[in-house]
Design a protein around this motif. Sequence first.
Motif, short mmCIF file in Angstrom:
data_model
loop_
_atom_site.label_atom_id
_atom_site.label_comp_id
_atom_site.label_asym_id
_atom_site.label_seq_id
_atom_site.Cartn_x
_atom_site.Cartn_y
_atom_site.Cartn_z
N ILE A 64 0.72 3.56 -1.38
CA ILE A 64 -0.43 4.05 -2.14
C ILE A 64 -1.71 3.47 -1.55
N CYS A 65 -2.71 4.32 -1.43
CA CYS A 65 -4.02 3.92 -0.89
C CYS A 65 -5.03 4.07 -2.01
N HIS A 66 -6.20 3.47 -1.83
CA HIS A 66 -7.25 3.57 -2.86
C HIS A 66 -7.64 5.03 -3.12
N THR A 67 -7.51 5.87 -2.10
CA THR A 67 -7.82 7.29 -2.28
C THR A 67 -6.88 7.91 -3.31
N PHE A 182 -17.04 -5.17 4.53
CA PHE A 182 -17.32 -5.11 3.09
C PHE A 182 -16.15 -4.42 2.39
N GLY A 183 -15.38 -5.18 1.61
CA GLY A 183 -14.19 -4.66 0.94
C GLY A 183 -12.96 -5.06 1.72
N LEU A 184 -12.16 -5.97 1.13
CA LEU A 184 -11.02 -6.53 1.86
C LEU A 184 -9.68 -6.05 1.32
N GLY A 185 -9.58 -4.73 1.10
CA GLY A 185 -8.29 -4.13 0.82
C GLY A 185 -7.57 -3.93 2.14
N VAL A 187 -7.56 -1.43 4.10
CA VAL A 187 -8.42 -0.81 5.12
C VAL A 187 -9.32 -1.87 5.76
N GLY A 188 -10.00 -2.67 4.92
CA GLY A 188 -10.89 -3.71 5.44
C GLY A 188 -10.13 -4.74 6.27
N LEU A 189 -8.94 -5.12 5.82
CA LEU A 189 -8.18 -6.13 6.56
C LEU A 189 -7.64 -5.56 7.88
N VAL A 206 -16.56 -9.69 3.01
CA VAL A 206 -17.30 -9.63 1.75
C VAL A 206 -16.43 -8.94 0.70
N ASP A 207 -16.23 -9.60 -0.43
CA ASP A 207 -15.46 -8.97 -1.52
C ASP A 207 -15.80 -9.67 -2.83
N ILE A 208 -15.74 -8.91 -3.93
CA ILE A 208 -16.00 -9.51 -5.24
C ILE A 208 -14.73 -10.13 -5.83
N ASN A 209 -13.58 -9.88 -5.18
CA ASN A 209 -12.31 -10.44 -5.64
C ASN A 209 -11.90 -11.56 -4.69
N ASN A 226 -18.74 -13.90 -1.49
CA ASN A 226 -18.59 -13.19 -2.74
C ASN A 226 -20.00 -12.91 -3.27
N PRO A 227 -20.41 -11.63 -3.29
CA PRO A 227 -21.79 -11.31 -3.69
C PRO A 227 -22.17 -11.91 -5.04
N GLN A 228 -21.16 -12.11 -5.89
CA GLN A 228 -21.44 -12.62 -7.23
C GLN A 228 -21.86 -14.09 -7.24
N CYS A 252 -15.79 -0.68 3.53
CA CYS A 252 -14.39 -0.38 3.20
C CYS A 252 -14.14 -0.53 1.71
N SER A 253 -15.16 -0.32 0.88
CA SER A 253 -14.95 -0.47 -0.56
C SER A 253 -15.08 0.86 -1.30
N GLY A 254 -15.70 1.84 -0.66
CA GLY A 254 -15.89 3.13 -1.34
C GLY A 254 -16.99 3.09 -2.36
N ASP A 257 -23.52 1.63 -3.09
CA ASP A 257 -24.47 0.51 -3.06
C ASP A 257 -24.03 -0.53 -2.04
N VAL A 258 -22.70 -0.70 -1.91
CA VAL A 258 -22.17 -1.62 -0.91
C VAL A 258 -22.48 -1.07 0.49
N LEU A 259 -22.43 0.26 0.63
CA LEU A 259 -22.74 0.87 1.92
C LEU A 259 -24.16 0.49 2.36
N GLY A 277 -14.93 3.80 3.75
CA GLY A 277 -14.64 4.05 2.33
C GLY A 277 -14.85 5.52 2.01
N ILE A 278 -14.04 6.00 1.10
CA ILE A 278 -14.20 7.38 0.61
C ILE A 278 -15.02 7.29 -0.67
N HIS A 279 -16.14 7.99 -0.68
CA HIS A 279 -17.08 7.84 -1.79
C HIS A 279 -16.98 9.02 -2.75
N LEU A 346 -0.53 -2.48 -9.66
CA LEU A 346 -0.79 -3.59 -8.74
C LEU A 346 -2.01 -3.31 -7.87
N LEU A 347 -2.14 -2.07 -7.38
CA LEU A 347 -3.28 -1.74 -6.50
C LEU A 347 -4.58 -1.73 -7.30
N SER A 348 -4.53 -1.14 -8.49
CA SER A 348 -5.78 -1.04 -9.27
C SER A 348 -6.23 -2.42 -9.76
N1 APR Z 1 -18.57 -5.56 -3.13
C1 APR Z 1 -17.60 -6.01 -2.28
N2 APR Z 1 -16.30 -5.61 -2.33
C2 APR Z 1 -15.96 -4.71 -3.28
C3 APR Z 1 -16.92 -4.18 -4.21
C4 APR Z 1 -18.26 -4.66 -4.11
N3 APR Z 1 -19.20 -4.23 -4.96
N4 APR Z 1 -16.27 -3.32 -5.03
C5 APR Z 1 -14.97 -3.31 -4.65
N5 APR Z 1 -14.79 -4.15 -3.62
C6 APR Z 1 -13.53 -4.48 -2.94
C7 APR Z 1 -12.34 -4.59 -3.89
O1 APR Z 1 -12.30 -5.85 -4.55
C8 APR Z 1 -11.17 -4.40 -2.94
O2 APR Z 1 -10.70 -5.66 -2.41
O3 APR Z 1 -13.16 -3.42 -2.04
C9 APR Z 1 -11.75 -3.55 -1.80
C10 APR Z 1 -11.14 -2.16 -1.76
O4 APR Z 1 -9.77 -2.31 -1.47
P1 APR Z 1 -8.63 -1.34 -2.05
O5 APR Z 1 -8.95 -0.94 -3.42
O6 APR Z 1 -7.31 -2.00 -1.78
O7 APR Z 1 -8.82 -0.01 -1.15
P2 APR Z 1 -8.24 0.38 0.32
O8 APR Z 1 -6.94 1.04 0.15
O9 APR Z 1 -8.41 -0.77 1.29
O10 APR Z 1 -9.31 1.54 0.68
C11 APR Z 1 -10.67 1.21 0.91
O11 APR Z 1 -11.04 3.38 1.91
O12 APR Z 1 -9.37 4.98 1.75
C12 APR Z 1 -10.61 4.59 1.28
O13 APR Z 1 -10.78 5.45 -0.94
C13 APR Z 1 -10.50 4.33 -0.20
O14 APR Z 1 -12.79 3.89 -0.52
C14 APR Z 1 -11.50 3.26 -0.39
C15 APR Z 1 -11.51 2.48 0.92
#
Ligand code: APR
Length: 359
Positions: A64-67, A182-185, A187-189, A206-209, A226-228, A252-254, A257-259, A277-279, A346-348
């Motif tokens: 499963i992907c964030h999309t 930006f975004g360490l899911g 895709v970012g990793l 960069v990630d908020i988690n 962590n921007p926070q 890579c966060s979708g 504003d992060v873009l 990221g897919i927006h 788990l992903l969400s």
């Molecule tokens: N600032 C920084 N990081 C953020 C923010 C933010 N404001 N909002 C979310 N994130 C982080 C999340 O904490 C998460 O670690 O972005 C990461 C996104 O990771 P996943 O949800 O695991 O998504 P992933 O499967 O890696 O896909 C990333 O690519 O395929 C597209 O739609 C998908 O837009 C998504 C992107």
Amino acid sequence: MAGFSSDDDSNGFHDGDGNKTAGKVIKCKAAVVWAPGEPFMMEEIEVEAPRRLEVRLRILFTSICHTDLTAWMGENESQRVFPRVLGHEAAGVVESIGEGVEDLRPGDRVVPVFNGECGDCAACRSSKTNLCCGFAVDPNRSVMRSDGRVRFYCAGRDGVRRGVGAAWNAANVDEGSKVAIFGLGAVGLAVAEGARLRGAAQIIGVDINTDKFVKGREMGITEFVNPQDYTKSVHEVVRELSKGGVDYSFECSGNLDVLRQAFLSTHKGWGLTVVLGIHPSPRMLPLHPMELFERKMVASVFGDFKPKSQLPDIINKWIIGANKINLDGFITHELPFTEINQAFQLLSEGKALRCLLKL
Ligand code: APR
């Protein structure tokens, strides 16, 4: 997400020895989502025989992907099609082929991809793009190209798959360069892994988690933000850490504003931002046109790899051969297919990178 049910052999299907199901409608197990955000239901669906230039696959593993998350929640306006069968990250075996298919046969092990390659059109003959004129990814489409219809039916109704390549192809990260992700899911990793293999000197994550920082360190990220934790904008923090701005940033966060933050974190003059990221938001880019005189931005589909002509070589060279890409590190969980709702949970909740679902 769909796969043949466990009693497939009763249908006569065996890898590579031909099959009795060719040309027939078959029944298989699928996780169907009937309405936005509702739990997935295990249903028996009917799958039509493959038509001209189509193949039907026996899916063995999926993920499963964030999309998938945004599609499940109906967040992307163009994808509010329900009921539907999700999934675009799978591996399987060719069950049967349609008329005109010459390079695949039943029993072949395959990785289906969402971005096709006919090999003949102007785009396929060009080294500048991987967007085939006839079979390029079309995120707004939920029906087959040939006849505008679906191939899955459930209870009489329709029921309906990049990071390393972005660092290598879209950005062409060079040795000693500075990178911010930006975004360490997953895709970012994957971008981090690509940048590490290219010898980047600084990789800022960069990630908020903050839970994502543990895995990020294994994947070569050198500093975390962590921007926070800051009152100032995160692009200012990244520009200070990189002494003037990174050479390459990756969104890579979708999140739009992060873009903007990713865009402004690069070095004036040569900074390049790659959008991954897919927006789902209908909002337009939050940029002033004058800002494009100082920095560049591109987007990358499927890591800019041509799926048929380039992907097999990448797999042989970088995954099977020298074993250089840490692919196993991306699979944080494994569950049976029937536990798909837990996988989405788990992903969400940000606990999984990729959860392998075994059929
Ligand atoms: N600032 C920084 N990081 C953020 C923010 C933010 N404001 N909002 C979310 N994130 C982080 C999340 O904490 C998460 O670690 O972005 C990461 C996104 O990771 P996943 O949800 O695991 O998504 P992933 O499967 O890696 O896909 C990333 O690519 O395929 C597209 O739609 C998908 O837009 C998504 C992107």
